[in-house]
Motif scaffolding. Structure first.
Motif, short mmCIF file in Angstrom:
data_model
loop_
_atom_site.label_atom_id
_atom_site.label_comp_id
_atom_site.label_asym_id
_atom_site.label_seq_id
_atom_site.Cartn_x
_atom_site.Cartn_y
_atom_site.Cartn_z
N THR A 174 0.79 -1.24 0.00
CA THR A 174 0.00 0.00 0.00
C THR A 174 0.82 1.28 0.00
N GLY A 175 2.09 1.19 0.36
CA GLY A 175 2.89 2.40 0.51
C GLY A 175 2.57 3.16 1.78
N SER A 176 1.84 2.54 2.70
CA SER A 176 1.47 3.19 3.95
C SER A 176 1.44 2.14 5.06
N VAL A 177 1.24 2.62 6.29
CA VAL A 177 1.12 1.73 7.44
C VAL A 177 -0.27 1.92 8.03
N GLY A 178 -1.03 0.86 8.11
CA GLY A 178 -2.39 0.95 8.62
C GLY A 178 -2.50 0.44 10.05
N LEU A 179 -3.57 0.87 10.72
CA LEU A 179 -3.84 0.38 12.07
C LEU A 179 -3.98 -1.14 12.08
N GLU A 180 -4.54 -1.69 10.99
CA GLU A 180 -4.70 -3.14 10.91
C GLU A 180 -3.36 -3.86 11.00
N SER A 181 -2.37 -3.36 10.29
CA SER A 181 -1.05 -4.01 10.34
C SER A 181 -0.43 -3.85 11.72
N ALA A 182 -0.70 -2.73 12.40
CA ALA A 182 -0.18 -2.53 13.75
C ALA A 182 -0.78 -3.54 14.71
N VAL A 183 -2.06 -3.89 14.51
CA VAL A 183 -2.70 -4.89 15.36
C VAL A 183 -2.06 -6.26 15.14
N LEU A 184 -1.76 -6.59 13.89
CA LEU A 184 -1.08 -7.86 13.60
C LEU A 184 0.31 -7.90 14.25
#
Length: 320
Positions: A174-184
């Motif tokens: 995505t070229g970004s960091v999402g809250l979803e990835s932080a939860v993982l």
């Protein structure tokens, strides 16, 4: 108590000289079992991310993340060759066994590190490459060279490196960091201490001989069992969380509850059974199940995505 001296580097250099390495030894330097978990968690982050990454770019990005993880393993074995030679669990690794020289392991690890980061930056984006570089640096320098030999919280803080692959993959897609990835990332981060402390309970004598201040060596087995239970209880809600942030569906929710409850049950057994062979077996069963637990969570997310099962909630907007 410790057999480690200040001249650690001299001790590594004194290990058997000429290289007898085969292809299998260089594969062993990559820690393939660890790499397989990295591939599963990274693939999940990549597939779960919004948008469609070209399959070729996805494969290259996944390969770069896997190679970066393997490079970290090789550099870890280079630096830890002295204590690996003391511990029965690690004495047959390529460097302490003398099949790969320390210099070869260092060159191998550095080459793969630089190559994987550059390739990820050129094929995906430089945010993902930067996160991969940070992950390698954190594992090798912060964890391996500093925390591992200095604090019983080594695996707690150092666990961040092993937790990062889903975020690196998400950034690649995505070229970004999402809250979803932080939860993982948080899920793996919280899973790591009880996973490794269960092993440390079994291998406590090994760590003590090598002078590694793992929690059972410094605080004792009973405190380690208490910490395992506390982390297991905290891990339960994190395991379920992906179902409520747009990542998982009903299948994931069901699986996460089942494996989460079983993880806590086994942690309770470890906490209660404290004597003799029964205590070792309880710790061994928790360690083995912890691998099943993590794989089940991430594999279920992949299965849901593959068959098109809808998440329970709408995806969240990325915050970076």
């Amino acid at each position: 108590m410790s057999l480690i001296h200040d001249d650690r580097i001299d001790a590594v250099a004194a290990l058997p000289g000429p290289s007898l390495a085969g292809v299998e030894d260089y594969l062993a330097l990559l820690k393939p079992r660890v790499m397989s978990l990295v591939v599963v968690t990274a693939l999940t982050g990549m597939v779960a991310a919004p948008g469609d990454l070209h399959p070729v770019l996805m494969a290259i990005s996944l390969l770069c993340i896997a190679v970066g993880a393997g490079a970290s393993g090789a550099l870890n074995m280079w630096w830890d060759a002295d204590i690996d030679a003391i511990m029965t669990r690690t004495a047959t690794r390529p460097v302490p066994a003398g099949r790969v020289t320390p210099g070869e392991a260092l060159a191998f690890g550095m080459t793969l590190s630089v190559g994987s980061v550059l390739m990820l930056g050129l094929t995906a984006n430089w945010l993902a490459a930067g996160l991969l570089a940070f992950t390698i640096f954190f594992y090798v320098v912060i964890y391996t060279m500093w925390l591992k030999r200095s604090t019983p919280q080594n695996i707690v803080i150092g666990g961040l490196a092993g937790a990062m692959p889903p975020m690196v993959a998400w950034a690649a897609a995505t070229g970004s960091v999402g809250l979803e990835s932080a939860v993982l990332v948080a899920l793996i981060f919280m899973w790591t201490p009880p996973h490794f402390w269960a092993l440390a309970l079994i291998k406590c004598d090994d760590y003590e001989r090598a002078g590694v201040p793992m929690l059972p060596v410094v605080a004792g087995p009973d405190e380690t069992r208490r910490q395992i239970l506390l982390y297991a209880l905290a891990l339960g809600p994190l395991g379920v969380a992906p179902a409520f942030i747009g990542l998982g569906g009903w299948l994931y929710l069901a699986v996460s509850i089942v494996v989460g409850v079983e993880f806590v049950r086994r942690a309770i057994v470890v906490h209660r059974v404290r004597e003799g062979e029964a205590a070792r077996k309880a710790a061994g069963k928790l360690f083995g199940f912890s691998l099943v637990h993590l794989f089940a969570l991430f594999a279920t997310l992949l299965i849901e995505k593959a068959v098109g099962l809808a998440p329970l909630t709408a995806p969240l907007d990325g915050w970076m």
